[in-house]
Every structure is written in structure tokens, then in C-alpha cells.
Design an enzyme around this catalytic site. Structure first.
Site, PDB file in Angstrom:
ATOM      1  N   GLU A   1       8.482  73.352  20.321  1.00 18.17           N
ATOM      2  CA  GLU A   1       9.510  73.986  20.232  1.00 18.17           C
ATOM      3  C   GLU A   1       9.210  75.492  20.094  1.00 18.17           C
ATOM      4  OE1 GLU A   1      11.519  72.510  22.081  1.00 18.17           O
ATOM      5  OE2 GLU A   1      13.460  72.148  20.781  1.00 18.17           O
TER       6      GLU A   1
ATOM      7  N   THR B   1      16.164  80.183  26.041  1.00 21.50           N
ATOM      8  CA  THR B   1      16.561  79.965  24.651  1.00 21.50           C
ATOM      9  C   THR B   1      16.322  81.318  24.048  1.00 21.50           C
ATOM     10  OG1 THR B   1      16.056  77.788  24.606  1.00 21.50           O
ATOM     11  CG2 THR B   1      15.970  78.899  22.455  1.00 21.50           C
TER      12      THR B   1
HETATM   13  P1  ADP Z   1      15.893  73.505  26.649  1.00 19.96           P
HETATM   14  O1  ADP Z   1      16.890  74.186  25.772  1.00 19.96           O
HETATM   15  O2  ADP Z   1      16.585  73.016  27.860  1.00 19.96           O
HETATM   16  O3  ADP Z   1      14.858  72.939  26.121  1.00 19.96           O
HETATM   17  P2  ADP Z   1      14.139  75.839  26.624  1.00 19.96           P
HETATM   18  O4  ADP Z   1      14.430  77.275  27.226  1.00 19.96           O
HETATM   19  O5  ADP Z   1      14.103  75.955  25.183  1.00 19.96           O
HETATM   20  O6  ADP Z   1      15.173  74.863  27.302  1.00 19.96           O
HETATM   21  O7  ADP Z   1      12.673  75.357  27.098  1.00 19.96           O
HETATM   22  C1  ADP Z   1      12.187  75.426  28.186  1.00 19.96           C
HETATM   23  C2  ADP Z   1      11.037  76.430  28.183  1.00 19.96           C
HETATM   24  O8  ADP Z   1       9.875  75.627  27.725  1.00 19.96           O
HETATM   25  C3  ADP Z   1      10.756  76.929  29.714  1.00 19.96           C
HETATM   26  O9  ADP Z   1      10.240  78.253  29.609  1.00 19.96           O
HETATM   27  C4  ADP Z   1       9.409  75.947  30.039  1.00 19.96           C
HETATM   28  O10 ADP Z   1       8.541  76.682  30.884  1.00 19.96           O
HETATM   29  C5  ADP Z   1       8.839  75.421  28.777  1.00 19.96           C
HETATM   30  N1  ADP Z   1       8.120  74.176  28.636  1.00 19.96           N
HETATM   31  C6  ADP Z   1       6.787  73.998  28.469  1.00 19.96           C
HETATM   32  N2  ADP Z   1       6.596  72.649  28.620  1.00 19.96           N
HETATM   33  C7  ADP Z   1       7.575  71.983  28.948  1.00 19.96           C
HETATM   34  C8  ADP Z   1       8.277  70.701  29.153  1.00 19.96           C
HETATM   35  N3  ADP Z   1       7.249  69.638  29.104  1.00 19.96           N
HETATM   36  N4  ADP Z   1       9.483  70.370  29.279  1.00 19.96           N
HETATM   37  C9  ADP Z   1      10.223  71.534  29.471  1.00 19.96           C
HETATM   38  N5  ADP Z   1      10.069  72.717  29.358  1.00 19.96           N
HETATM   39  C10 ADP Z   1       8.777  73.047  28.808  1.00 19.96           C
END
Ligand code: ADP
Length: 307
Positions: free
Chosen positions: A128, A181
Site C-alpha cells: 500500500e 489515492t
Molecule cells: P485502489 O484504491 O483501487 O487500490 P490505488 O490508487 O490505491 O487504487 O492503487 C493503484 C496504484 O497502485 C496504481 O498507481 C497502480 O499502478 C499501482 N499498482 C502497483 N501494483 C499494483 C497491483 N498489483 N494492483 C493494483 N495496483 C497496483
């Protein structure tokens, strides 16, 4: 080669009053992952389908979370990860959390459970941190423990699993616009007034009590956010109207899912959740934006093995 296929569920974090501390796990929405032990030490992402995400271990949350786990594990282990994305990144329903939590859960299973679920939360939080710059646990905790969870404290980490009343059903609309985020965090003011804080912690206490006593009315009254929602809802088209129609159709409460743009509505019973979904759909159809709607019971088990 020892391998398992898992379902890594989507999660709804914050739940209005519990910014960064409350979350719950969904049942019908989630990714699939195949995790294998390999004789070649190190962590490798070998396949990603359904999303354009980095294969590089240190840039993918799944890789980073597993590396954090292996740092605490004695022995040179090799791990291969395949990710089948169904939850869009940046949706606000825990896309990154599903990958981090799913990966560490599966590796722990393949290694015959050297770590507790609570310890896995710590490893998944490293993922995260990569996704949003902040090691929050409000998505990874419900993904790993199932049901509703509360992060009572971040330092030291103290995560508590709450009770899940059986009739709760979540309706989630995901407008197909990306709210990162990190962007959603930047619109938040860093100071709150004492008046706001009193209002908010009263609601957190009310929501937790409502969950344990299965008092649906109390759950509804407590799903209120006087701090974050007024600032963040401006990033979400039609937020006010969606909330209005959801409540009018009988939802207990409605708010921003995680950092948005998804909006959740919590209802008592499937019939109400479906009516809420119809009403929200009507509002969003008029915007011309693409969107997905999910209706899901609360998943009290979290991540699970599938065939
Ligand atoms: P959510 O709230 O849906 O989790 P976030 O914005 O917190 O979305 O997370 C998405 C971010 O994390 C994006 O920038 C994405 O490129 C990165 N990321 C890296 N690896 C992954 C993964 N395995 N799955 C999803 N997002 C990923």
C-alpha cells in the site's frame, strides 16, 4: 512446483466515519492470482492480465509485499506470481490491496503458515505504501481478516476484526474515471476542529456498536463523515444525487469508497441493495460516463483458495 490459485477480494475502506481505520471485505468482486513456489530464489511477477501494471517486482505492490514477508522468513525462497486483474487500479475498492494482501496470504499458505494474519497485514501494508505513499491498512486488513475491521492504532499496529451482521449488503458504483489515492489525499486539509472530531468519533463508536449489536438503524445513523467527504466528494460526479437516491430507496448509509471515485451504499437485505443499484444507475446513465455497479454481501472469510 507447489502452487495455489486464490480469490483476492475487493474492499471498501473508510466507511464514511472511519478514515484510514475502518474497512470491509466484498464477496463477489475481486482478482484472481496464482502463486507458486520456485527453486530459483527471489520474487518474480510472471504474468498480469486485465490491467496495464508493472511486472517489475519492486514496482508492483504484490512483489513489494512478498519481499517484505521474505525479509522476515528464514530460508532462500523463490516465488512466482500471476495476477488476473478484475478490480481496476484507482477504483477506490482496494485494487492494490487485493494484490498485496492476496500475494502474502498465498505465500504464507504455501510456506505452511509461519505468520499470523495480523503479521500479514504488516507485510501487505508495504504494498500500500508503494501504491499511495502511505502504509494504510484499511483495505488490506479486511482483505486478510474478512468482514469488517478496525485499525485501532497504527503505531503500534493493532487491528481488530469486528462483527458482521448477516443482512448487510453493499452496492458499489465505480464511475470509470481515475482518482489516484495520492491526488485524493492532497485535497484533504491536515487539521480538523474539535467539533468535527467529536462528531466523527461519536459516529465511529456508533458504527462499531451497531455492527456488534446488529442494530441496523444505528449503523445507518453512524455512516456519516463530517471531515473527509465534504472535501473529497467534489472529485466525484453526481455524488450528492447518488447519495440522495440511495437513501431515498432505503439504504442505511452512503459515502465515498476509499479514496473514490467509487461510491458505496450499505443496505439491509438484497432487495433494498438492488433497488438502490437501480436508482444509482439511473442517476449515472444521465452523465454519459461509463460505470460499473457491484452488489455484494459482506465476505466474512476474506481471501480464499479457488480452483
Ligand atoms: P485502489 O484504491 O483501487 O487500490 P490505488 O490508487 O490505491 O487504487 O492503487 C493503484 C496504484 O497502485 C496504481 O498507481 C497502480 O499502478 C499501482 N499498482 C502497483 N501494483 C499494483 C497491483 N498489483 N494492483 C493494483 N495496483 C497496483
Amino acid at each position: 512446483m507447489k502452487r495455489i490459485k486464490i480469490f483476492a477480494p475487493a474492499t471498501v475502506a473508510n466507511l464514511s466515519c472511519g478514515f484510514d481505520v475502518l474497512g470491509c471485505c466484498l464477496d463477489t468482486v475481486g482478482d484472481e492470482m496464482i502463486i507458486s513456489l520456485s527453486s530459483e530464489p527471489g520474487v518474480r511477477i510472471t504474468k498480469i492480465e486485465g490491467a496495464d501494471l508493472p511486472l517489475e517486482t519492486k514496482k508492483n505492490v504484490a512483489g513489494v509485499a512478498v519481499e517484505a514477508l521474505l525479509k522476515d522468513y528464514e530460508g532462500a525462497i523463490g516465488i512466482e506470481i500471476e495476477i488476473y486483474k478484475k478490480i481496476k487500479a484507482g477504483s477506490g475498492i482496494g485494487s492494490s490491496a487485493a494484490s498485496s494482501a492476496g500475494a502474502v496470504w498465498a505465500v504464507n499458505h504455501l510456506l505452511d503458515h509461519p505468520f499470523s494474519a495480523h503479521k500479514l497485514v504488516e507485510f501487505a501494508m508495504e504494498g500500500e505504501k508503494l501504491a499511495s505513499g502511505n502504509a494504510h491498512a484499511d483495505n488490506v486488513a479486511p482483505a486478510l481478516l474478512g468482514g469488517f475491521t478496525l485499525v485501532r492504532s497504527y503505531d503500534p499496529l493493532d487491528v481488530i476484526k469486528l462483527h458482521t451482521p448477516k443482512d448487510l449488503v453493499m452496492t458499489v458504483i465505480h464511475p470509470q474515471i481515475e482518482v489516484k489515492t495520492s491526488d485524493a489525499r492532497s485535497v484533504i486539509k491536515q487539521n480538523v476542529t474539535l467539533k468535527q472530531a467529536i462528531h466523527q468519533w461519536g459516529n465511529v463508536g456508533g458504527l462499531v456498536t451497531g455492527l456488534f449489536t446488529e442494530d441496523y438503524e444505528l449503523i445507518g445513523r453512524s455512516l456519516e463523515d463530517v471531515i473527509i467527504e465534504p472535501m473529497r466528494s467534489i472529485l466525484i460526479p453526481e455524488f450528492k444525487n447518488v447519495k440522495k437516491v440511495a437513501i431515498a430507496k432505503g439504504a442505511l448509509g452512503c459515502g465515498i469508497s476509499g479514496s473514490g471515485p467509487s461510491i458505496f451504499a450499505l443496505s439491509k437485505g438484497m432487495d433494498t441493495a438492488k433497488k438502490v443499484a437501480e436508482a444509482i444507475k439511473e442517476v449515472y446513465t444521465k452523465t454519459g460516463l461509463d460505470f460499473d455497479i457491484h452488489i455484494s454481501k459482506i465476505n466474512n472469510d476474506g481471501i480464499k483458495i479457488i480452483n
